[in-house]
Scaffold this active site. Structure first.
Site, PDB file in Angstrom:
ATOM      1  N   HIS A  55      38.210  39.919  43.502  1.00 15.52           N
ATOM      2  CA  HIS A  55      36.982  39.171  43.737  1.00 15.52           C
ATOM      3  C   HIS A  55      36.279  38.963  42.411  1.00 15.52           C
ATOM      4  CE1 HIS A  55      33.072  38.017  45.403  1.00 15.52           C
ATOM      5  NE2 HIS A  55      33.762  37.691  46.475  1.00 15.52           N
ATOM      6  N   GLU A 108      38.861  38.555  52.978  1.00 11.09           N
ATOM      7  CA  GLU A 108      39.869  37.727  53.637  1.00 11.09           C
ATOM      8  C   GLU A 108      40.995  38.544  54.283  1.00 11.09           C
ATOM      9  OE1 GLU A 108      38.541  35.022  53.986  1.00 11.09           O
ATOM     10  OE2 GLU A 108      39.011  33.561  52.428  1.00 11.09           O
TER      11      GLU A 108
HETATM   12  N1  ACO Z   1      46.618  39.332  42.828  1.00 12.26           N
HETATM   13  C1  ACO Z   1      47.168  39.451  41.600  1.00 12.26           C
HETATM   14  N2  ACO Z   1      46.476  39.367  40.468  1.00 12.26           N
HETATM   15  C2  ACO Z   1      45.156  39.164  40.565  1.00 12.26           C
HETATM   16  C3  ACO Z   1      44.500  39.045  41.808  1.00 12.26           C
HETATM   17  C4  ACO Z   1      45.297  39.134  42.977  1.00 12.26           C
HETATM   18  N3  ACO Z   1      44.757  39.013  44.187  1.00 12.26           N
HETATM   19  N4  ACO Z   1      43.186  38.845  41.602  1.00 12.26           N
HETATM   20  C5  ACO Z   1      43.010  38.823  40.283  1.00 12.26           C
HETATM   21  N5  ACO Z   1      44.186  39.007  39.650  1.00 12.26           N
HETATM   22  C6  ACO Z   1      44.418  39.066  38.226  1.00 12.26           C
HETATM   23  C7  ACO Z   1      44.078  37.753  37.565  1.00 12.26           C
HETATM   24  O1  ACO Z   1      45.202  36.898  37.557  1.00 12.26           O
HETATM   25  C8  ACO Z   1      43.688  38.200  36.192  1.00 12.26           C
HETATM   26  O2  ACO Z   1      44.862  38.459  35.450  1.00 12.26           O
HETATM   27  P1  ACO Z   1      44.963  38.012  33.905  1.00 12.26           P
HETATM   28  O3  ACO Z   1      43.810  38.704  33.238  1.00 12.26           O
HETATM   29  O4  ACO Z   1      46.303  38.509  33.503  1.00 12.26           O
HETATM   30  O5  ACO Z   1      44.812  36.530  33.927  1.00 12.26           O
HETATM   31  C9  ACO Z   1      43.019  39.548  36.425  1.00 12.26           C
HETATM   32  O6  ACO Z   1      43.524  40.019  37.665  1.00 12.26           O
HETATM   33  C10 ACO Z   1      41.543  39.542  36.515  1.00 12.26           C
HETATM   34  O7  ACO Z   1      41.143  38.496  37.343  1.00 12.26           O
HETATM   35  P2  ACO Z   1      39.642  38.392  37.785  1.00 12.26           P
HETATM   36  O8  ACO Z   1      38.817  37.932  36.650  1.00 12.26           O
HETATM   37  O9  ACO Z   1      39.249  39.619  38.483  1.00 12.26           O
HETATM   38  O10 ACO Z   1      39.765  37.253  38.907  1.00 12.26           O
HETATM   39  P3  ACO Z   1      38.847  35.992  39.104  1.00 12.26           P
HETATM   40  O11 ACO Z   1      37.434  36.406  39.195  1.00 12.26           O
HETATM   41  O12 ACO Z   1      39.191  34.960  38.119  1.00 12.26           O
HETATM   42  O13 ACO Z   1      39.369  35.495  40.521  1.00 12.26           O
HETATM   43  C11 ACO Z   1      39.849  35.565  42.800  1.00 12.26           C
HETATM   44  C12 ACO Z   1      38.862  35.995  41.713  1.00 12.26           C
HETATM   45  C13 ACO Z   1      40.043  34.042  42.719  1.00 12.26           C
HETATM   46  C14 ACO Z   1      39.247  35.892  44.171  1.00 12.26           C
HETATM   47  C15 ACO Z   1      41.188  36.313  42.582  1.00 12.26           C
HETATM   48  O14 ACO Z   1      40.982  37.694  42.697  1.00 12.26           O
HETATM   49  C16 ACO Z   1      42.271  35.855  43.556  1.00 12.26           C
HETATM   50  O15 ACO Z   1      42.924  34.847  43.291  1.00 12.26           O
HETATM   51  N6  ACO Z   1      42.484  36.591  44.670  1.00 12.26           N
HETATM   52  C17 ACO Z   1      43.489  36.186  45.641  1.00 12.26           C
HETATM   53  C18 ACO Z   1      42.957  35.074  46.546  1.00 12.26           C
HETATM   54  C19 ACO Z   1      41.909  35.569  47.508  1.00 12.26           C
HETATM   55  O16 ACO Z   1      42.055  36.625  48.132  1.00 12.26           O
HETATM   56  N7  ACO Z   1      40.834  34.772  47.654  1.00 12.26           N
HETATM   57  C20 ACO Z   1      39.700  35.106  48.535  1.00 12.26           C
HETATM   58  C21 ACO Z   1      38.540  35.603  47.715  1.00 12.26           C
HETATM   59  S1  ACO Z   1      37.190  36.099  48.747  1.00 12.26           S
HETATM   60  C22 ACO Z   1      36.383  34.648  49.084  1.00 12.26           C
HETATM   61  O17 ACO Z   1      36.347  33.735  48.330  1.00 12.26           O
HETATM   62  C23 ACO Z   1      35.737  34.484  50.399  1.00 12.26           C
END
Ligand code: ACO
Length: 355
Positions: free
Chosen positions: A242, A297
């Site tokens: 998140h 989710e």
């Molecule tokens: N699976 C694998 N890797 C992940 C995930 C995940 N679920 N979430 C974050 N990461 C990784 C990112 O790719 C990033 O890696 P990098 O530094 O090598 O590029 C690192 O962890 C840090 O990312 P964050 O800055 O924490 O993520 P960001 O804030 O950009 O994205 C998001 C948040 C879009 C929700 C992301 O966690 C994600 O894609 N999750 C999966 C999709 C999901 O569950 N969406 C629903 C969110 S809740 C809502 O909107 C109602």
């Protein structure tokens, strides 16, 4: 430059606060845990809309608005055939004229439920059902979808879900709605923008893929190899991570309780818990210090599955609840006189002569 606008504070709001360090969600002075299961969705709408719009007997007003939305939209439903439910919510709201049936925060909130239910039924070759204004919003949505009045347990479970996801700070869809509202384009346009942003799998489109993931993993022995393979390919694990929460999303626990009450200790929940535990462990190993944990989710997917809703309806059901929060933010944003207009850093070619 701040590409994801992580550190940018772009609005003041009285509506909700997400404390990402503490794993806390406050809705207008109440912790989510205080409201979920204790206040109806309509009562939470009254809380959010208070001071921005009349909130006397919202349940009755929303019931009447569902009837009005159905009257307006039913003849237009054939134009939406062939669309997924979330596309039909997007398209159906876009078919409303700005001059039509005000107040729009009420009409559009009602219309989202009418459209989602109607689109799902028509895709299965069944006619759309007219609303019953005497029912609660959650119960009537399930009835418009299934044809029969739902059990009290199902109606309560969906109602708690709608409360849980009603509002959540300046998330991507709420921000999109507020940007549009800041141009004075009007409530309906702002809400269509909210739906468009919600639709993406990184935001409200994740719950269907959560179930796809559980299906693809299949059995307990495959959990670790499957998740490891996905992470090695660079895939995102749906239902985890998140932008704001550095700890567990409090909404996940509220929804997990509801699923457990609905289904009892079924194998699917045990299996999901095992997937969840392994995913959190693997994410902690790979993204050390980031605090990637379960988001709303993951248990949304299990809850909507327990209610026997079709997977392609999940994002539309999210919109059915969140639209009330977007409407509150639009009403709040409309009190500001300033357009939201950030700047970009130009990295294109230097100016040249055209001829
Ligand atoms: N699976 C694998 N890797 C992940 C995930 C995940 N679920 N979430 C974050 N990461 C990784 C990112 O790719 C990033 O890696 P990098 O530094 O090598 O590029 C690192 O962890 C840090 O990312 P964050 O800055 O924490 O993520 P960001 O804030 O950009 O994205 C998001 C948040 C879009 C929700 C992301 O966690 C994600 O894609 N999750 C999966 C999709 C999901 O569950 N969406 C629903 C969110 S809740 C809502 O909107 C109602």
């Amino acid at each position: 430059m701040d590409v994801g606008l992580d550190a940018v504070v772009a609005a003041e709001t009285v509506l909700s606060h997400v404390d990402g360090q503490a794993g806390r969600l406050v809705l207008r002075g109440f912790d989510l845990e205080e409201l979920a299961g204790r206040r109806s969705y309509e009562a939470v709408l009254a809380l959010l809309w208070q001071g921005f719009a009349p909130v006397d007997d919202i349940a009755a007003a929303l019931g009447r608005a569902r009837v009005e939305a159905f009257r307006i939209l039913e003849p237009r439903l054939p134009a939406l055939d062939g669309l997924t439910p979330i596309e039909a919510v997007r398209g159906g709201l876009a078919l409303l004229a700005d001059a039509e049936a005000k107040p729009h925060h009420l009409l559009a909130t009602a219309a989202a439920s009418v459209l989602a239910a109607a689109a799902s039924r028509r895709a299965a070759g069944r006619p759309a059902l007219a609303p019953d204004p005497a029912l609660g919003h959650a119960a009537d949505f399930l009835r418009m979808l299934r044809g029969d009045a739902p059990s009290a347990a199902h109606a309560r479970a969906l109602d708690t879900y709608l409360v849980t996801i009603a509002d959540h700070g300046l998330n991507a869809s709420t921000f999109a709605a507020r940007v549009i509202a800041s141009t004075r384009a009007g409530m309906l346009s702002a809400l269509v923008g909210g739906v468009c942003a919600l639709k993406g799998p990184l935001h409200g489109g994740a719950p269907g893929p959560v179930l796809d993931m559980l299906d693809a993993i299949g059995d307990s022995e495959s959990i670790e190899p499957w998740l490891t393979g996905a992470l090695e390919r660079g895939d995102r694990l749906m239902g985890f991570g998140h932008r704001v929460y550095r700890v567990r999303d409090p909404r996940a626990d509220v929804l997990k309780r509801v699923v457990t009450e609905l289904r009892g200790e079924t194998n699917r929940i045990r299996f999901a818990e095992a997937v969840e535990a392994t995913a959190i462990r693997l994410l902690a190993q790979r993204k050390q210090g980031r605090g990637l944990d379960t988001n709303v989710e993951f248990y949304t997917a299990l809850l909507l599955e327990a209610l026997a809703l079709p997977r392609d309806l999940f994002t539309a059901v999210f919109a059915v609840g969140r639209i009330g929060g977007w409407a509150a933010h639009v009403l709040e944003q409309e009190q500001s006189r300033r357009i939201i207009r950030p700047q970009s850093a130009y990295v294109g070619p230097l100016p040249q002569r055209a001829a």
